[in-house]
Design a protein around this motif. Structure first.
Motif, PDB file in Angstrom:
ATOM      1  N   PHE A 144       0.826  -1.210   0.000  1.00 25.57           N
ATOM      2  CA  PHE A 144       0.000   0.000   0.000  1.00 25.57           C
ATOM      3  C   PHE A 144       0.860   1.260   0.000  1.00 25.57           C
ATOM      4  N   PHE A 145       1.954   1.215   0.754  1.00 27.02           N
ATOM      5  CA  PHE A 145       2.839   2.371   0.831  1.00 27.02           C
ATOM      6  C   PHE A 145       3.475   2.652  -0.533  1.00 27.02           C
ATOM      7  N   ASN A 146       3.955   1.598  -1.206  1.00 29.04           N
ATOM      8  CA  ASN A 146       4.600   1.773  -2.507  1.00 29.04           C
ATOM      9  C   ASN A 146       3.612   2.279  -3.559  1.00 29.04           C
ATOM     10  N   ALA A 147       2.410   1.721  -3.543  1.00 35.66           N
ATOM     11  CA  ALA A 147       1.398   2.144  -4.516  1.00 35.66           C
ATOM     12  C   ALA A 147       1.007   3.606  -4.313  1.00 35.66           C
ATOM     13  N   THR A 148       0.814   3.994  -3.055  1.00 34.90           N
ATOM     14  CA  THR A 148       0.445   5.375  -2.746  1.00 34.90           C
ATOM     15  C   THR A 148       1.578   6.334  -3.094  1.00 34.90           C
ATOM     16  N   ALA A 149       2.819   5.921  -2.794  1.00 33.24           N
ATOM     17  CA  ALA A 149       3.971   6.773  -3.089  1.00 33.24           C
ATOM     18  C   ALA A 149       4.119   6.996  -4.588  1.00 33.24           C
ATOM     19  N   SER A 150       3.898   5.945  -5.368  1.00 43.11           N
ATOM     20  CA  SER A 150       4.015   6.065  -6.825  1.00 43.11           C
ATOM     21  C   SER A 150       2.980   7.033  -7.388  1.00 43.11           C
ATOM     22  N   SER A 151       1.728   6.893  -6.947  1.00 46.38           N
ATOM     23  CA  SER A 151       0.663   7.768  -7.447  1.00 46.38           C
ATOM     24  C   SER A 151       0.852   9.213  -6.995  1.00 46.38           C
ATOM     25  N   SER A 152       1.224   9.396  -5.722  1.00 43.72           N
ATOM     26  CA  SER A 152       1.383  10.750  -5.192  1.00 43.72           C
ATOM     27  C   SER A 152       2.563  11.462  -5.845  1.00 43.72           C
ATOM     28  N   SER A 153       3.624  10.735  -6.173  1.00 44.81           N
ATOM     29  CA  SER A 153       4.780  11.348  -6.832  1.00 44.81           C
ATOM     30  C   SER A 153       4.411  11.870  -8.209  1.00 44.81           C
ATOM     31  N   THR A 154       3.579  11.108  -8.916  1.00 44.84           N
ATOM     32  CA  THR A 154       3.136  11.532 -10.249  1.00 44.84           C
ATOM     33  C   THR A 154       2.298  12.800 -10.165  1.00 44.84           C
ATOM     34  N   LEU A 155       1.364  12.830  -9.211  1.00 42.34           N
ATOM     35  CA  LEU A 155       0.516  14.011  -9.038  1.00 42.34           C
ATOM     36  C   LEU A 155       1.325  15.213  -8.561  1.00 42.34           C
ATOM     37  N   ALA A 156       2.264  14.975  -7.640  1.00 41.70           N
ATOM     38  CA  ALA A 156       3.077  16.068  -7.103  1.00 41.70           C
ATOM     39  C   ALA A 156       3.952  16.688  -8.178  1.00 41.70           C
ATOM     40  N   SER A 157       4.401  15.876  -9.132  1.00 43.78           N
ATOM     41  CA  SER A 157       5.236  16.411 -10.209  1.00 43.78           C
ATOM     42  C   SER A 157       4.461  17.410 -11.065  1.00 43.78           C
ATOM     43  N   LEU A 158       3.160  17.175 -11.227  1.00 36.97           N
ATOM     44  CA  LEU A 158       2.324  18.120 -11.979  1.00 36.97           C
ATOM     45  C   LEU A 158       2.192  19.437 -11.209  1.00 36.97           C
ATOM     46  N   PHE A 159       1.938  19.348  -9.918  1.00 40.88           N
ATOM     47  CA  PHE A 159       1.828  20.558  -9.096  1.00 40.88           C
ATOM     48  C   PHE A 159       3.156  21.317  -9.058  1.00 40.88           C
ATOM     49  N   TYR A 160       4.262  20.548  -9.064  1.00 42.37           N
ATOM     50  CA  TYR A 160       5.575  21.194  -9.059  1.00 42.37           C
ATOM     51  C   TYR A 160       5.799  21.968 -10.353  1.00 42.37           C
ATOM     52  N   GLY A 161       5.350  21.395 -11.454  1.00 38.84           N
ATOM     53  CA  GLY A 161       5.484  22.086 -12.735  1.00 38.84           C
ATOM     54  C   GLY A 161       4.706  23.384 -12.769  1.00 38.84           C
ATOM     55  N   GLU A 162       3.604  23.424 -12.031  1.00 38.25           N
ATOM     56  CA  GLU A 162       2.779  24.630 -11.950  1.00 38.25           C
ATOM     57  C   GLU A 162       3.172  25.515 -10.768  1.00 38.25           C
ATOM     58  N   ARG A 163       4.238  25.102 -10.037  1.00 40.73           N
ATOM     59  CA  ARG A 163       4.712  25.819  -8.852  1.00 40.73           C
ATOM     60  C   ARG A 163       3.612  25.983  -7.809  1.00 40.73           C
ATOM     61  N   ASP A 164       2.776  24.944  -7.703  1.00 40.10           N
ATOM     62  CA  ASP A 164       1.680  24.951  -6.737  1.00 40.10           C
ATOM     63  C   ASP A 164       2.144  24.255  -5.465  1.00 40.10           C
ATOM     64  N   LYS A 165       2.730  25.012  -4.530  1.00 39.03           N
ATOM     65  CA  LYS A 165       3.267  24.436  -3.298  1.00 39.03           C
ATOM     66  C   LYS A 165       2.169  23.878  -2.393  1.00 39.03           C
ATOM     67  N   LEU A 166       1.026  24.540  -2.374  1.00 36.55           N
ATOM     68  CA  LEU A 166      -0.072  24.048  -1.552  1.00 36.55           C
ATOM     69  C   LEU A 166      -0.582  22.707  -2.066  1.00 36.55           C
ATOM     70  N   GLY A 167      -0.614  22.556  -3.397  1.00 36.28           N
ATOM     71  CA  GLY A 167      -1.048  21.293  -3.993  1.00 36.28           C
ATOM     72  C   GLY A 167      -0.094  20.165  -3.647  1.00 36.28           C
ATOM     73  N   ILE A 168       1.209  20.451  -3.710  1.00 34.73           N
ATOM     74  CA  ILE A 168       2.220  19.445  -3.363  1.00 34.73           C
ATOM     75  C   ILE A 168       2.086  19.033  -1.897  1.00 34.73           C
ATOM     76  N   LYS A 169       1.922  20.028  -1.022  1.00 36.25           N
ATOM     77  CA  LYS A 169       1.789  19.752   0.411  1.00 36.25           C
ATOM     78  C   LYS A 169       0.547  18.922   0.692  1.00 36.25           C
ATOM     79  N   HIS A 170      -0.543  19.239   0.019  1.00 35.22           N
ATOM     80  CA  HIS A 170      -1.801  18.509   0.228  1.00 35.22           C
ATOM     81  C   HIS A 170      -1.662  17.054  -0.219  1.00 35.22           C
ATOM     82  N   VAL A 171      -1.062  16.835  -1.395  1.00 39.05           N
ATOM     83  CA  VAL A 171      -0.911  15.472  -1.923  1.00 39.05           C
ATOM     84  C   VAL A 171      -0.060  14.616  -1.005  1.00 39.05           C
TER      85      VAL A 171
END
Length: 202
Positions: free
Chosen positions: A147-174
């Motif tokens: 469960f930890f590995n699956a969640t980490a993989s999905s959250s990293s993908t989503l966080a990379s999108l927020f990082y590209g948009e410089r959305d720090k709040l989005g990264i923190k939330h994810v």
């Protein structure tokens, strides 16, 4: 196992992309089909064809063909966020891909070396029984951390999108939600396995 490595690699690559495109249900179906297909292949190869270890190896190598057959066609849909295009393939990015994945690759390599050495030592000390126990212990690790590995993989993908948009709040939330979710599930999963372990000793 090396026969199935390309299919396994492709599966790991396409699943996060399909999730980003809104195909969560499709990836869940693919994951379930992977498990069921593996069981069917194991039963057929071991019990029907009597292939023993070769059959088990083939089952674990070809088990990703069915989930890939479910996921990959979505890339050829004109409404898909990602499309397959050979002509746009840029080999100059391979260096950056290797550089970014180097740390993860070294980690997996180190774990494999430790597992091999652990199996050799267990076989030397306790014989076949020790080797069996060591192999089971190492193979149980992915179950505990699943469960930890699956969640980490999905959250990293989503966080990379927020990082590209410089959305720090989005990264923190994810990462905040992913960390809590994975820790709770991992704790529950570990508790169950510890209980099974102590129960088997009685």
């Amino acid at each position: 196992l090396f026969i199935g490595f390309p299919f396994y690699t492709l599966y790991l690559f396409v699943v996060p992309m399909i999730v980003l495109d809104g195909g969560t249900t499709k990836t869940q179906i693919a994951s379930i089909s992977n498990t069921l297909f593996t069981c069917v292949l194991l039963i057929f190869n071991l019990l029907v064809l009597k292939l023993d270890l070769i059959g088990a190896g083939l089952a674990c190598s070809l088990n990703y063909l069915l989930p890939l057959g479910i996921i990959v066609p979505k890339f050829f849909n004109k409404n898909c966020l990602f499309t397959v295009s050979i002509k746009d393939l840029d080999l100059s990015h391979i260096k950056n891909v290797i550089k970014n994945g180097f740390a993860s690759g070294v980690s997996y390599l180190f774990y494999s070396v430790v597992q091999i050495l652990g199996n050799i030592y267990a076989n030397k000390i306790a014989g076949p029984i020790g080797l069996t126990a060591s192999t089971i212990a190492y193979n149980a690790w992915p179950l505990v951390c699943a469960f930890f590995n699956a969640t980490a993989s999905s959250s990293s993908t989503l966080a990379s999108l927020f990082y590209g948009e410089r959305d720090k709040l989005g990264i923190k939330h994810v990462y905040s939600k992913a960390l809590k979710f994975s820790l709770y599930l991992t704790l529950a999963n570990s508790t169950i396995w510890v209980w099974i372990d102590f129960t088997s000793l009685e």
